[in-house]
Design an enzyme around this catalytic site. Sequence first.
Site, PDB file in Angstrom:
ATOM      1  N   THR A  10     -18.097  46.006  48.439  1.00  0.00           N
ATOM      2  CA  THR A  10     -18.105  45.654  49.348  1.00  0.00           C
ATOM      3  C   THR A  10     -16.800  46.353  50.124  1.00  0.00           C
ATOM      4  O   THR A  10     -16.678  46.588  51.507  1.00  0.00           O
ATOM      5  CB  THR A  10     -18.384  44.817  50.047  1.00  0.00           C
ATOM      6  OG1 THR A  10     -17.569  43.551  49.653  1.00  0.00           O
ATOM      7  CG2 THR A  10     -19.825  43.986  50.330  1.00  0.00           C
ATOM      8  N   ASP A  13     -12.142  50.606  47.415  1.00  0.00           N
ATOM      9  CA  ASP A  13     -12.653  51.161  45.837  1.00  0.00           C
ATOM     10  C   ASP A  13     -13.690  50.909  45.303  1.00  0.00           C
ATOM     11  O   ASP A  13     -14.171  52.212  44.445  1.00  0.00           O
ATOM     12  CB  ASP A  13     -11.438  50.523  45.259  1.00  0.00           C
ATOM     13  CG  ASP A  13      -9.941  51.345  45.715  1.00  0.00           C
ATOM     14  OD1 ASP A  13     -10.118  52.070  46.062  1.00  0.00           O
ATOM     15  OD2 ASP A  13      -9.115  50.487  44.535  1.00  0.00           O
ATOM     16  N   ALA A  80      -9.850  41.141  45.084  1.00  0.00           N
ATOM     17  CA  ALA A  80      -8.837  40.275  45.415  1.00  0.00           C
ATOM     18  C   ALA A  80      -9.045  40.219  46.324  1.00  0.00           C
ATOM     19  O   ALA A  80      -9.235  41.115  47.628  1.00  0.00           O
ATOM     20  CB  ALA A  80      -7.779  41.597  44.295  1.00  0.00           C
ATOM     21  N   SER A 123      -1.235  46.733  40.276  1.00  0.00           N
ATOM     22  CA  SER A 123      -1.060  47.093  41.701  1.00  0.00           C
ATOM     23  C   SER A 123       0.270  47.671  41.456  1.00  0.00           C
ATOM     24  O   SER A 123       1.231  47.146  40.701  1.00  0.00           O
ATOM     25  CB  SER A 123      -0.592  45.909  42.777  1.00  0.00           C
ATOM     26  OG  SER A 123      -0.431  46.515  43.944  1.00  0.00           O
ATOM     27  N   GLU A 125       2.944  47.434  43.658  1.00  0.00           N
ATOM     28  CA  GLU A 125       3.410  46.523  44.097  1.00  0.00           C
ATOM     29  C   GLU A 125       4.129  45.176  42.918  1.00  0.00           C
ATOM     30  O   GLU A 125       4.850  44.530  43.302  1.00  0.00           O
ATOM     31  CB  GLU A 125       2.537  45.493  45.462  1.00  0.00           C
ATOM     32  CG  GLU A 125       2.140  45.754  46.147  1.00  0.00           C
ATOM     33  CD  GLU A 125       3.519  46.058  47.105  1.00  0.00           C
ATOM     34  OE1 GLU A 125       3.993  45.558  47.294  1.00  0.00           O
ATOM     35  OE2 GLU A 125       3.340  47.419  47.909  1.00  0.00           O
ATOM     36  N   TYR A 147       1.526  37.982  46.120  1.00  0.00           N
ATOM     37  CA  TYR A 147       0.317  39.445  45.822  1.00  0.00           C
ATOM     38  C   TYR A 147       0.946  40.346  44.538  1.00  0.00           C
ATOM     39  O   TYR A 147      -0.305  39.939  43.526  1.00  0.00           O
ATOM     40  CB  TYR A 147       0.385  40.357  46.761  1.00  0.00           C
ATOM     41  CG  TYR A 147      -0.774  41.827  46.260  1.00  0.00           C
ATOM     42  CD1 TYR A 147      -2.402  40.950  46.977  1.00  0.00           C
ATOM     43  CD2 TYR A 147      -0.253  42.919  46.290  1.00  0.00           C
ATOM     44  CE1 TYR A 147      -3.479  42.521  46.381  1.00  0.00           C
ATOM     45  CE2 TYR A 147      -1.336  43.805  45.906  1.00  0.00           C
ATOM     46  CZ  TYR A 147      -2.316  43.650  45.686  1.00  0.00           C
ATOM     47  OH  TYR A 147      -3.137  44.803  45.616  1.00  0.00           O
ATOM     48  N   ARG A 182     -10.110  52.587  54.084  1.00  0.00           N
ATOM     49  CA  ARG A 182      -9.602  51.475  53.982  1.00  0.00           C
ATOM     50  C   ARG A 182      -9.519  50.508  55.254  1.00  0.00           C
ATOM     51  O   ARG A 182     -10.116  51.052  56.179  1.00  0.00           O
ATOM     52  CB  ARG A 182      -7.984  52.201  54.311  1.00  0.00           C
ATOM     53  CG  ARG A 182      -6.534  51.458  53.716  1.00  0.00           C
ATOM     54  CD  ARG A 182      -6.925  51.091  52.105  1.00  0.00           C
ATOM     55  NE  ARG A 182      -5.364  51.201  52.134  1.00  0.00           N
ATOM     56  CZ  ARG A 182      -5.012  50.182  51.073  1.00  0.00           C
ATOM     57  NH1 ARG A 182      -5.578  49.712  50.755  1.00  0.00           N
ATOM     58  NH2 ARG A 182      -3.814  50.450  50.528  1.00  0.00           N
TER      59      ARG A 182
HETATM   60  P1  NAP Z   1     -10.373  45.820  49.122  1.00  0.00           P
HETATM   61  O1  NAP Z   1     -10.890  46.577  49.840  1.00  0.00           O
HETATM   62  O2  NAP Z   1      -9.682  45.140  50.285  1.00  0.00           O
HETATM   63  O3  NAP Z   1     -11.856  45.054  48.355  1.00  0.00           O
HETATM   64  C1  NAP Z   1     -11.474  44.217  48.534  1.00  0.00           C
HETATM   65  C2  NAP Z   1     -12.978  43.228  47.822  1.00  0.00           C
HETATM   66  O4  NAP Z   1     -12.302  41.628  47.132  1.00  0.00           O
HETATM   67  C3  NAP Z   1     -13.764  43.180  48.835  1.00  0.00           C
HETATM   68  O5  NAP Z   1     -15.124  43.624  48.165  1.00  0.00           O
HETATM   69  C4  NAP Z   1     -13.693  41.891  49.028  1.00  0.00           C
HETATM   70  O6  NAP Z   1     -15.374  41.085  49.726  1.00  0.00           O
HETATM   71  C5  NAP Z   1     -13.502  41.228  47.853  1.00  0.00           C
HETATM   72  N1  NAP Z   1     -13.657  39.741  47.225  1.00  0.00           N
HETATM   73  C6  NAP Z   1     -11.970  39.315  47.873  1.00  0.00           C
HETATM   74  N2  NAP Z   1     -12.144  37.818  47.361  1.00  0.00           N
HETATM   75  C7  NAP Z   1     -13.224  37.433  46.588  1.00  0.00           C
HETATM   76  C8  NAP Z   1     -13.415  36.313  46.241  1.00  0.00           C
HETATM   77  N3  NAP Z   1     -13.257  35.803  45.721  1.00  0.00           N
HETATM   78  N4  NAP Z   1     -14.499  36.511  45.246  1.00  0.00           N
HETATM   79  C9  NAP Z   1     -15.090  37.954  44.728  1.00  0.00           C
HETATM   80  N5  NAP Z   1     -15.274  39.056  46.056  1.00  0.00           N
HETATM   81  C10 NAP Z   1     -13.994  39.174  46.745  1.00  0.00           C
HETATM   82  O7  NAP Z   1      -9.752  46.588  48.574  1.00  0.00           O
HETATM   83  P2  NAP Z   1      -9.499  47.906  47.905  1.00  0.00           P
HETATM   84  O8  NAP Z   1      -8.472  48.957  48.751  1.00  0.00           O
HETATM   85  O9  NAP Z   1     -10.533  47.999  47.569  1.00  0.00           O
HETATM   86  O10 NAP Z   1      -9.010  47.348  46.268  1.00  0.00           O
HETATM   87  C11 NAP Z   1      -9.239  47.067  45.314  1.00  0.00           C
HETATM   88  C12 NAP Z   1      -9.141  46.455  43.909  1.00  0.00           C
HETATM   89  O11 NAP Z   1      -7.197  47.324  43.610  1.00  0.00           O
HETATM   90  C13 NAP Z   1      -8.035  45.664  44.766  1.00  0.00           C
HETATM   91  O12 NAP Z   1      -7.604  44.723  44.049  1.00  0.00           O
HETATM   92  C14 NAP Z   1      -6.356  45.741  44.903  1.00  0.00           C
HETATM   93  O13 NAP Z   1      -5.514  44.421  44.739  1.00  0.00           O
HETATM   94  C15 NAP Z   1      -6.632  46.597  44.461  1.00  0.00           C
HETATM   95  N6  NAP Z   1      -5.156  47.794  44.416  1.00  0.00           N
HETATM   96  C16 NAP Z   1      -5.579  48.705  45.364  1.00  0.00           C
HETATM   97  C17 NAP Z   1      -4.960  49.461  45.505  1.00  0.00           C
HETATM   98  C18 NAP Z   1      -4.843  50.186  46.846  1.00  0.00           C
HETATM   99  O14 NAP Z   1      -3.941  51.066  47.310  1.00  0.00           O
HETATM  100  N7  NAP Z   1      -5.997  50.652  47.332  1.00  0.00           N
HETATM  101  C19 NAP Z   1      -3.408  49.348  45.476  1.00  0.00           C
HETATM  102  C20 NAP Z   1      -3.200  49.110  43.836  1.00  0.00           C
HETATM  103  C21 NAP Z   1      -4.241  48.123  43.932  1.00  0.00           C
HETATM  104  P3  NAP Z   1     -15.430  40.870  51.139  1.00  0.00           P
HETATM  105  O15 NAP Z   1     -16.135  42.462  51.724  1.00  0.00           O
HETATM  106  O16 NAP Z   1     -17.168  39.839  51.115  1.00  0.00           O
HETATM  107  O17 NAP Z   1     -14.228  41.056  51.665  1.00  0.00           O
END
Ligand code: NAP
Length: 333
Positions: A10, A13, A80, A123, A125, A147, A182
């Site tokens: 959801t 990514d 995450a 990440s 970070e 984080y 985003r």
């Molecule tokens: P995001 O939009 O915040 O999506 C996070 C997802 O994790 C959401 O689907 C959320 O579900 C789900 N989630 C959170 N807690 C959970 C739980 N307890 N059990 C199951 N699902 C859970 O993040 P993103 O930008 O797509 O990033 C994807 C991944 O890459 C993450 O791990 C992030 O930390 C990592 N990352 C991202 C970036 C970036 O720039 N975007 C860079 C480096 C690493 P809900 O919709 O229900 O909240």
Amino acid sequence: MPTAIVTGITGQDGSYMAEFLLERGYHVVGIVRRTSTENNGRIAHIQDDITLEPGDLHDQYSLIEILKKHRPDEVYNLAAQSFVQTSWYQPVLTGEVTALGATRMLEAVRAVDPGIRFYQASSSEMFGAVQEWPQSESTPFYPRSPYGVAKLYAHWITINYRESFDMYACSGICFNHESPRRGLEFVTRKISYNAARVHHEIIDKVPFGNLTTTRDWGYAPDYVRAMWLMLQQPEPDDYVLATGETHSGEEFAELAFAHLGLDARDHIYTSEDLFRPAEVDRLIGDPSKAREKLGWEPSVTFKELVTIMVDADMELVESELAHAQIMASRHGA
Ligand code: NAP
């Protein structure tokens, strides 16, 4: 037909990953946690083409059962608690989901079929108080937030499972990647959405935290392509995914407002309340390994990224205004 399980489907990514895998003929299974209101906006357009399973990274049993039911070829662990600022307010939850959640997913793979290929979303970070420029796979880590610390745990546990249990487990050290999907709390999206709102005279001024820090910003669909490529190699490995350029939040804001004929300096101001307790000043990745071994190149420039996001948010704000007008006329306003 290959099957892939995506956690975090959801999210930004996860939704792009699902689209990407569908195009390649995969059966896509997304793990979604229970919420009181449906939260499927980013995947509504493909919901009939994918399978959603209720599960949570807190809950080991649900993960094992979903893997047993679908017997995937690949697992992408994208879920995450992903917002750095929140990690200071909820450090324990961040550790539970972002760090231990990865271990639970790896344990599920190990229990059901250690031959399943596993991707961990690591990440930039993790580099935090950066030890060298640009940052590559061999740069020492120094995370500067709960984080970053949680992600570093997940990164090392992924490597540990690969080395201990001979599993095909990979970690993608992703630098920031953005898109119209985003979350609104992230700085790039906060800029693009509010630039559109300023343009439509809904607001005039927007507070930001520290916009002088610089990040290596890419386009999210490019990054999910690289994640998939990582799982198609003969051997599992870790890769930095980045553009190799760094830009400040101020530059992002300047370009975003200028795209709408506005001067960012007239509409944004700094609020120290929004500063992080510990800052990461400057990140810039070295994607040479991904370029050489995966044949991966980012396809969208920084300026194009800003334009894509502002144009999408202009459309969004216009549809929000149209909706508000319809509601007002229905209520005789
Ligand atoms: P995001 O939009 O915040 O999506 C996070 C997802 O994790 C959401 O689907 C959320 O579900 C789900 N989630 C959170 N807690 C959970 C739980 N307890 N059990 C199951 N699902 C859970 O993040 P993103 O930008 O797509 O990033 C994807 C991944 O890459 C993450 O791990 C992030 O930390 C990592 N990352 C991202 C970036 C970036 O720039 N975007 C860079 C480096 C690493 P809900 O919709 O229900 O909240």
